[in-house]
Design a protein around this motif. Structure first.
Motif, PDB file in Angstrom:
ATOM      1  N   VAL A   1     -39.802 -25.425  35.590  1.00  0.00           N
ATOM      2  CA  VAL A   1     -39.397 -25.781  34.240  1.00  0.00           C
ATOM      3  C   VAL A   1     -39.571 -27.291  34.124  1.00  0.00           C
ATOM      4  O   VAL A   1     -39.220 -28.033  35.045  1.00  0.00           O
ATOM      5  N   ILE A   2     -40.173 -27.712  33.028  1.00  0.00           N
ATOM      6  CA  ILE A   2     -40.435 -29.130  32.784  1.00  0.00           C
ATOM      7  C   ILE A   2     -39.647 -29.561  31.556  1.00  0.00           C
ATOM      8  O   ILE A   2     -39.747 -28.933  30.500  1.00  0.00           O
TER       9      ILE A   2
ATOM     10  N   GLU B   1     -37.972 -22.097  39.816  1.00  0.00           N
ATOM     11  CA  GLU B   1     -37.353 -22.486  41.082  1.00  0.00           C
ATOM     12  C   GLU B   1     -37.302 -23.997  41.286  1.00  0.00           C
ATOM     13  O   GLU B   1     -36.762 -24.452  42.295  1.00  0.00           O
ATOM     14  N   GLN B   2     -37.888 -24.755  40.361  1.00  0.00           N
ATOM     15  CA  GLN B   2     -37.877 -26.216  40.437  1.00  0.00           C
ATOM     16  C   GLN B   2     -37.825 -26.778  39.018  1.00  0.00           C
ATOM     17  O   GLN B   2     -38.317 -26.158  38.086  1.00  0.00           O
ATOM     18  N   VAL B   3     -37.242 -27.971  38.913  1.00  0.00           N
ATOM     19  CA  VAL B   3     -37.152 -28.655  37.626  1.00  0.00           C
ATOM     20  C   VAL B   3     -37.868 -29.993  37.736  1.00  0.00           C
ATOM     21  O   VAL B   3     -37.709 -30.702  38.731  1.00  0.00           O
TER      22      VAL B   3
ATOM     23  N   GLU C   1     -27.533 -24.951  44.243  1.00  0.00           N
ATOM     24  CA  GLU C   1     -27.760 -26.144  45.066  1.00  0.00           C
ATOM     25  C   GLU C   1     -29.167 -26.200  45.657  1.00  0.00           C
ATOM     26  O   GLU C   1     -29.651 -27.261  46.003  1.00  0.00           O
ATOM     27  N   HIS C   2     -29.824 -25.062  45.757  1.00  0.00           N
ATOM     28  CA  HIS C   2     -31.162 -24.980  46.362  1.00  0.00           C
ATOM     29  C   HIS C   2     -32.290 -25.372  45.400  1.00  0.00           C
ATOM     30  O   HIS C   2     -33.446 -25.454  45.809  1.00  0.00           O
ATOM     31  N   ILE C   3     -31.969 -25.629  44.144  1.00  0.00           N
ATOM     32  CA  ILE C   3     -32.998 -25.942  43.142  1.00  0.00           C
ATOM     33  C   ILE C   3     -33.348 -27.430  43.198  1.00  0.00           C
ATOM     34  O   ILE C   3     -32.513 -28.278  42.892  1.00  0.00           O
ATOM     35  N   PRO C   4     -34.587 -27.771  43.563  1.00  0.00           N
ATOM     36  CA  PRO C   4     -35.001 -29.181  43.535  1.00  0.00           C
ATOM     37  C   PRO C   4     -35.168 -29.665  42.086  1.00  0.00           C
ATOM     38  O   PRO C   4     -35.700 -28.946  41.242  1.00  0.00           O
ATOM     39  N   VAL C   5     -34.690 -30.878  41.831  1.00  0.00           N
ATOM     40  CA  VAL C   5     -34.834 -31.491  40.518  1.00  0.00           C
ATOM     41  C   VAL C   5     -35.561 -32.817  40.713  1.00  0.00           C
ATOM     42  O   VAL C   5     -35.039 -33.731  41.344  1.00  0.00           O
TER      43      VAL C   5
ATOM     44  N   GLU D   1     -37.069 -32.820  46.451  1.00  0.00           N
ATOM     45  CA  GLU D   1     -37.193 -32.169  47.763  1.00  0.00           C
ATOM     46  C   GLU D   1     -36.419 -32.944  48.808  1.00  0.00           C
ATOM     47  O   GLU D   1     -35.901 -32.366  49.749  1.00  0.00           O
ATOM     48  N   ALA D   2     -36.360 -34.270  48.666  1.00  0.00           N
ATOM     49  CA  ALA D   2     -35.687 -35.112  49.665  1.00  0.00           C
ATOM     50  C   ALA D   2     -34.224 -34.715  49.826  1.00  0.00           C
ATOM     51  O   ALA D   2     -33.670 -34.826  50.911  1.00  0.00           O
ATOM     52  N   ALA D   3     -33.612 -34.247  48.752  1.00  0.00           N
ATOM     53  CA  ALA D   3     -32.212 -33.855  48.805  1.00  0.00           C
ATOM     54  C   ALA D   3     -32.014 -32.559  49.577  1.00  0.00           C
ATOM     55  O   ALA D   3     -30.905 -32.214  49.926  1.00  0.00           O
ATOM     56  N   HIS D   4     -33.103 -31.848  49.873  1.00  0.00           N
ATOM     57  CA  HIS D   4     -33.011 -30.561  50.545  1.00  0.00           C
ATOM     58  C   HIS D   4     -33.528 -30.577  51.971  1.00  0.00           C
ATOM     59  O   HIS D   4     -33.628 -29.561  52.599  1.00  0.00           O
TER      60      HIS D   4
END
Length: 186
Positions: free
Chosen positions: A34-35, A89-91, A159-163, A182-185
């Motif tokens: 999602v953008i 699955e990602q923002v 919590e698993h969703i990268p933003v 991704e760095a946060a995960h």
């Protein structure tokens, strides 16, 4: 012929000629992203092309400045729907240089609107803080970081969703990374 009449005439031909078949896809974003980006006309085709996103690849949410001003507003709801109902699955939050929200001042916007002081007073008396609601930002990178932070800290976001946070140059399409979700995960 008015603009609306032109739109409706074009649409009749679009349907009759079955031009819509070119756009048939599912409601689920193929690339599972999602953008959130700005509504700036320069970005309509630029952002998808610069990000290698084709028709059907992403859910795209647009507003002025790619700004999330309230964690429980319609922008955040749209992002949550894209994730929880459509399988994203990602923002990606994509702001841009030379944005109309940069340096936006409420007094200027209100003055340009031509709305009477009486209506402004009604809004203020109803508890609407126009100075906060109509204020833009100084630096697009800070605005992108703030929107990423609001999304990432939302209680309904897994919590698993990268933003991720990016800034695009509206003339060249160059993307600059502001936040690596991704760095946060890792």
């Amino acid at each position: 012929m008015s603009h609306l009449e032109n739109v409706l005439e074009h649409n009749r031909n679009f349907v009759i000629n079955e031009d819509f078949k070119t756009f048939n896809t599912s409601k689920f974003p193929d690339k599972k992203i999602v953008i959130l980006t700005c509504m700036d006309t320069r970005l309509v085709e630029m952002v998808p092309q610069a990000m290698n996103v084709s028709h059907g690849d992403a859910a795209i949410v647009k507003n002025a400045g790619a700004v999330i001003s309230h964690p429980f507003g319609s922008i955040m709801r749209s992002i949550l729907v894209a994730i929880n109902s459509l399988g994203a699955e990602q923002v990606y939050v994509v702001g841009h240089h030379d944005c109309g929200m940069a340096q936006l001042h409420p007094d200027t916007l209100i003055e340009q609107s031509g709305v009477s002081q009486e209506k402004i007073d009604v809004l203020k008396n109803a508890g609407i803080d126009l100075d906060t609601w109509l204020t833009g930002f100084e630096h697009v990178e800070d605005s992108v970081r703030n929107s990423v932070k609001i999304i990432k800290n939302h209680p309904l976001l897994g919590e698993h969703i990268p933003v991720h946070g990016l800034v695009i140059h509206p003339e060249t399409g160059k993307l600059d990374l502001v936040v690596n979700g991704e760095a946060a995960h890792s």
